[in-house]
Design an enzyme around this catalytic site. Structure first.
Site, PDB file in Angstrom:
ATOM      1  CB  SER A 146      -0.864   0.024   1.267  1.00 24.64           C
ATOM      2  OG  SER A 146      -1.433   1.322   1.452  1.00 24.64           O
ATOM      3  CE1 TYR A 159      -3.933  -2.273   5.147  1.00 25.96           C
ATOM      4  CE2 TYR A 159      -3.284  -0.002   4.708  1.00 25.96           C
ATOM      5  CZ  TYR A 159      -3.732  -1.224   4.252  1.00 25.96           C
ATOM      6  OH  TYR A 159      -3.982  -1.419   2.912  1.00 25.96           O
TER       7      TYR A 159
HETATM    8  N1  LIG Z   1      -8.796  -0.346  -1.284  1.00 25.57           N
HETATM    9  C1  LIG Z   1      -7.728   0.371  -1.161  1.00 25.57           C
HETATM   10  O1  LIG Z   1      -7.784   1.596  -1.243  1.00 25.57           O
HETATM   11  C2  LIG Z   1      -6.396  -0.263  -0.946  1.00 25.57           C
HETATM   12  C3  LIG Z   1      -6.221  -1.631  -0.757  1.00 25.57           C
HETATM   13  N2  LIG Z   1      -4.948  -2.120  -0.572  1.00 25.57           N
HETATM   14  C4  LIG Z   1      -4.717  -3.541  -0.390  1.00 25.57           C
HETATM   15  O2  LIG Z   1      -5.347  -4.283  -1.424  1.00 25.57           O
HETATM   16  C5  LIG Z   1      -5.757  -5.553  -0.929  1.00 25.57           C
HETATM   17  C6  LIG Z   1      -7.228  -5.776  -1.245  1.00 25.57           C
HETATM   18  O3  LIG Z   1      -7.967  -4.805  -0.572  1.00 25.57           O
HETATM   19  P1  LIG Z   1      -9.491  -4.442  -0.945  1.00 25.57           P
HETATM   20  O4  LIG Z   1      -9.912  -5.179  -2.135  1.00 25.57           O
HETATM   21  O5  LIG Z   1      -9.568  -2.979  -0.909  1.00 25.57           O
HETATM   22  O6  LIG Z   1     -10.204  -4.981   0.355  1.00 25.57           O
HETATM   23  P2  LIG Z   1     -11.458  -5.931   0.557  1.00 25.57           P
HETATM   24  O7  LIG Z   1     -11.695  -5.933   2.022  1.00 25.57           O
HETATM   25  O8  LIG Z   1     -12.555  -5.578  -0.355  1.00 25.57           O
HETATM   26  O9  LIG Z   1     -10.900  -7.346   0.083  1.00 25.57           O
HETATM   27  C7  LIG Z   1      -9.981  -8.063   0.846  1.00 25.57           C
HETATM   28  C8  LIG Z   1      -9.961  -9.480   0.351  1.00 25.57           C
HETATM   29  O10 LIG Z   1      -9.036 -10.215   1.137  1.00 25.57           O
HETATM   30  C9  LIG Z   1      -9.665 -11.402   1.595  1.00 25.57           C
HETATM   31  N3  LIG Z   1      -9.085 -11.817   2.872  1.00 25.57           N
HETATM   32  C10 LIG Z   1      -9.032 -11.125   4.019  1.00 25.57           C
HETATM   33  N4  LIG Z   1      -8.435 -11.850   4.960  1.00 25.57           N
HETATM   34  C11 LIG Z   1      -8.077 -13.024   4.373  1.00 25.57           C
HETATM   35  C12 LIG Z   1      -7.418 -14.186   4.821  1.00 25.57           C
HETATM   36  N5  LIG Z   1      -6.999 -14.302   6.091  1.00 25.57           N
HETATM   37  N6  LIG Z   1      -7.219 -15.185   3.950  1.00 25.57           N
HETATM   38  C13 LIG Z   1      -7.656 -15.098   2.679  1.00 25.57           C
HETATM   39  N7  LIG Z   1      -8.310 -14.029   2.190  1.00 25.57           N
HETATM   40  C14 LIG Z   1      -8.511 -13.013   3.034  1.00 25.57           C
HETATM   41  C15 LIG Z   1     -11.136 -11.043   1.722  1.00 25.57           C
HETATM   42  O11 LIG Z   1     -11.934 -12.197   1.738  1.00 25.57           O
HETATM   43  C16 LIG Z   1     -11.329 -10.173   0.497  1.00 25.57           C
HETATM   44  O12 LIG Z   1     -11.562 -10.975  -0.627  1.00 25.57           O
HETATM   45  C17 LIG Z   1      -5.413  -5.580   0.559  1.00 25.57           C
HETATM   46  O13 LIG Z   1      -4.178  -6.238   0.748  1.00 25.57           O
HETATM   47  C18 LIG Z   1      -5.273  -4.095   0.890  1.00 25.57           C
HETATM   48  O14 LIG Z   1      -4.441  -3.873   1.989  1.00 25.57           O
HETATM   49  C19 LIG Z   1      -3.859  -1.324  -0.548  1.00 25.57           C
HETATM   50  C20 LIG Z   1      -3.996   0.024  -0.724  1.00 25.57           C
HETATM   51  C21 LIG Z   1      -5.243   0.660  -0.950  1.00 25.57           C
HETATM   52  C1  LIG Z   2      -5.843   4.922   3.919  1.00 21.58           C
HETATM   53  C2  LIG Z   2      -4.845   5.288   2.849  1.00 21.58           C
HETATM   54  C3  LIG Z   2      -4.105   4.044   2.394  1.00 21.58           C
HETATM   55  C4  LIG Z   2      -5.010   3.163   1.576  1.00 21.58           C
HETATM   56  C5  LIG Z   2      -4.931   1.728   1.978  1.00 21.58           C
HETATM   57  O1  LIG Z   2      -3.852   1.143   2.020  1.00 21.58           O
HETATM   58  O2  LIG Z   2      -5.965   1.138   2.256  1.00 21.58           O
HETATM   59  C6  LIG Z   2      -3.849   6.331   3.311  1.00 21.58           C
HETATM   60  C7  LIG Z   2      -2.953   6.712   2.117  1.00 21.58           C
HETATM   61  C8  LIG Z   2      -2.565   8.189   2.313  1.00 21.58           C
HETATM   62  C9  LIG Z   2      -3.020   8.463   3.729  1.00 21.58           C
HETATM   63  C10 LIG Z   2      -3.141   9.902   4.192  1.00 21.58           C
HETATM   64  C11 LIG Z   2      -1.852  10.682   3.922  1.00 21.58           C
HETATM   65  O3  LIG Z   2      -0.714   9.970   4.327  1.00 21.58           O
HETATM   66  C12 LIG Z   2      -1.870  12.071   4.592  1.00 21.58           C
HETATM   67  C13 LIG Z   2      -2.272  12.062   6.074  1.00 21.58           C
HETATM   68  C14 LIG Z   2      -1.158  11.484   6.935  1.00 21.58           C
HETATM   69  C15 LIG Z   2      -1.525  11.245   8.358  1.00 21.58           C
HETATM   70  O4  LIG Z   2      -0.715  11.412   9.233  1.00 21.58           O
HETATM   71  C16 LIG Z   2      -2.914  10.697   8.624  1.00 21.58           C
HETATM   72  C17 LIG Z   2      -3.974  11.297   7.762  1.00 21.58           C
HETATM   73  C18 LIG Z   2      -3.628  11.327   6.259  1.00 21.58           C
HETATM   74  C19 LIG Z   2      -4.715  12.175   5.592  1.00 21.58           C
HETATM   75  C20 LIG Z   2      -3.551   9.909   5.690  1.00 21.58           C
HETATM   76  C21 LIG Z   2      -4.861   9.132   5.879  1.00 21.58           C
HETATM   77  C22 LIG Z   2      -4.759   7.698   5.320  1.00 21.58           C
HETATM   78  C23 LIG Z   2      -4.350   7.665   3.873  1.00 21.58           C
HETATM   79  C24 LIG Z   2      -5.452   8.262   3.017  1.00 21.58           C
END
Ligand SMILES: NC(=O)C1=CN([C@@H]2O[C@H](COP(=O)(O)OP(=O)(O)OC[C@H]3O[C@@H](n4cnc5c(N)ncnc54)[C@H](O)[C@@H]3O)[C@@H](O)[C@H]2O)C=CC1
Ligand SMILES: C[C@H](CCC(=O)O)[C@H]1CC[C@H]2[C@@H]3[C@H](O)C[C@@H]4CC(=O)CC[C@]4(C)[C@H]3CC[C@]12C
Length: 275
Positions: A146, A159
């Protein structure tokens, strides 16, 4: 002349493929021609993705898997290799969870929960994926980190720590894998409104105290927090869509990216351009 990505004849395994970004990645690999095996905690979601891939004319299959459980991942990878008639070309570990607890208020139990899935889960997937790929002498692995793993922040501290660990592990795995001709990279998505972001919005509205988590956050409040995050954090001014992340994952798996390994690829509309 044109450039195209064709993964026909390749087998991909996607964890967390039942919804959100994992589902988008699975569908994009199928769109590029690959046969796609799904690992997911929830059976119904996993099977739904499988039937959508089959409807696209590709082969697909599913195994239930909790990535934090070593034996589950071992079986998942074995199932995927069997599905691919002895070969696994691409492995994408998308499964992951969020924790919105404040640094000072989180519990050991909550820290263990998120580390078990995001960090130990990633290690399981890398370990079993590399075992297979080292033997076959080729392959491509992608972890999901991320932009929150690029540095500590005032919120989501645990996280961020897990995603920093994912980045670091990816680099170690890439070093180990390179002599075998295997590439390992990490996809760092920006801000995409999946179920995970609904949890983040709840966390933003509630503050970081797990004891006072609100259950009454209205749609209007969520939308205002969402719009504010998008506007203030993303230079391009728009949130990323699941397919933006999925297409980057397909590109990294393709031969067009054959010289890219050990990298963190941010798909974030510019959010981290100054990190
Ligand atoms: N949505 C966002 O803005 C962002 C997401 N990510 C990463 O992308 C990945 C997917 O996230 P999203 O699709 O947004 O979330 P989501 O919550 O919609 O999907 C997560 C998926 O992971 C699966 N999962 C959770 N725990 C599990 C386990 N123990 N074993 C197997 N499967 C498991 C769930 O069943 C689901 O299919 C995550 O690793 C998240 O950290 C990273 C940055 C930003
Ligand atoms: C939740 C976002 C990451 C997405 C994900 O992995 O699910 C965060 C990515 C950028 C962050 C913000 C940014 O770093 C600026 C600020 C920093 C801070 O100290 C906390 C608040 C922020 C707005 C922060 C919030 C979380 C993100 C959007």
């Amino acid at each position: 002349m044109s450039i195209a990505i064709d993964l026909a004849g390749k087998t991909a395994l996607v964890t967390g493929g039942g919804r959100g970004l994992g589902k988008a990645v699975a569908l994009a690999f199928a769109e590029a021609g690959a046969d796609v095996y799904i690992g997911n905690r929830k059976k119904e979601e996993g099977n739904q993705t499988v039937s959508e891939i089959v409807n696209m004319g590709r082969r697909s299959g599913f195994s239930r898997c909790d990535v934090s459980v070593d034996a589950d991942v071992k079986h998942l990878v074995e199932d995927a290799v069997e599905f691919g008639s002895g070969t696994l070309n691409c492995l994408v570990n998308v499964a992951g969870v969020i924790s919105t607890d404040d640094f000072m208020l989180t519990t050991d139990e909550e820290i263990r929960r998120i580390f078990d899935i995001n960090v130990i889960g990633t290690q399981h997937v890398l370990k079993y994926g590399l075992q297979v790929m080292q033997k076959q002498g080729f392959g491509n692995i992608e972890t999901f980190s991320s932009i929150a793993g690029r540095g500590g922040m005032g919120m989501l501290p645990m996280y961020c720590a897990t995603k920093a660990a994912v980045i670091n592990m990816t680099q170690s795995a890439a070093k180990n894998a390179a002599p075998y001709g295997i590439r390992v990279n990490s996809i760092a998505p920006g801000i995409i409104r999946t179920n995970m972001w609904e949890e983040i919005l709840d966390g933003m509205a509630s503050g970081g105290d797990p004891k006072s988590r609100r259950k009454d956050v209205s749609e209007e409040e969520r939308e205002a927090l969402w719009q504010d995050s998008v506007k203030s954090l993303i230079p391009l001014g728009r949130a990323q869509k699941p397919e933006d992340i999925a297409y980057a994952a397909v590109f990294i798996a393709s031969d067009l990216a054959r010289e890219i390994t050990g990298q963190v690829i941010a798909i974030d509309g510019g959010t981290t351009m100054t990190y």
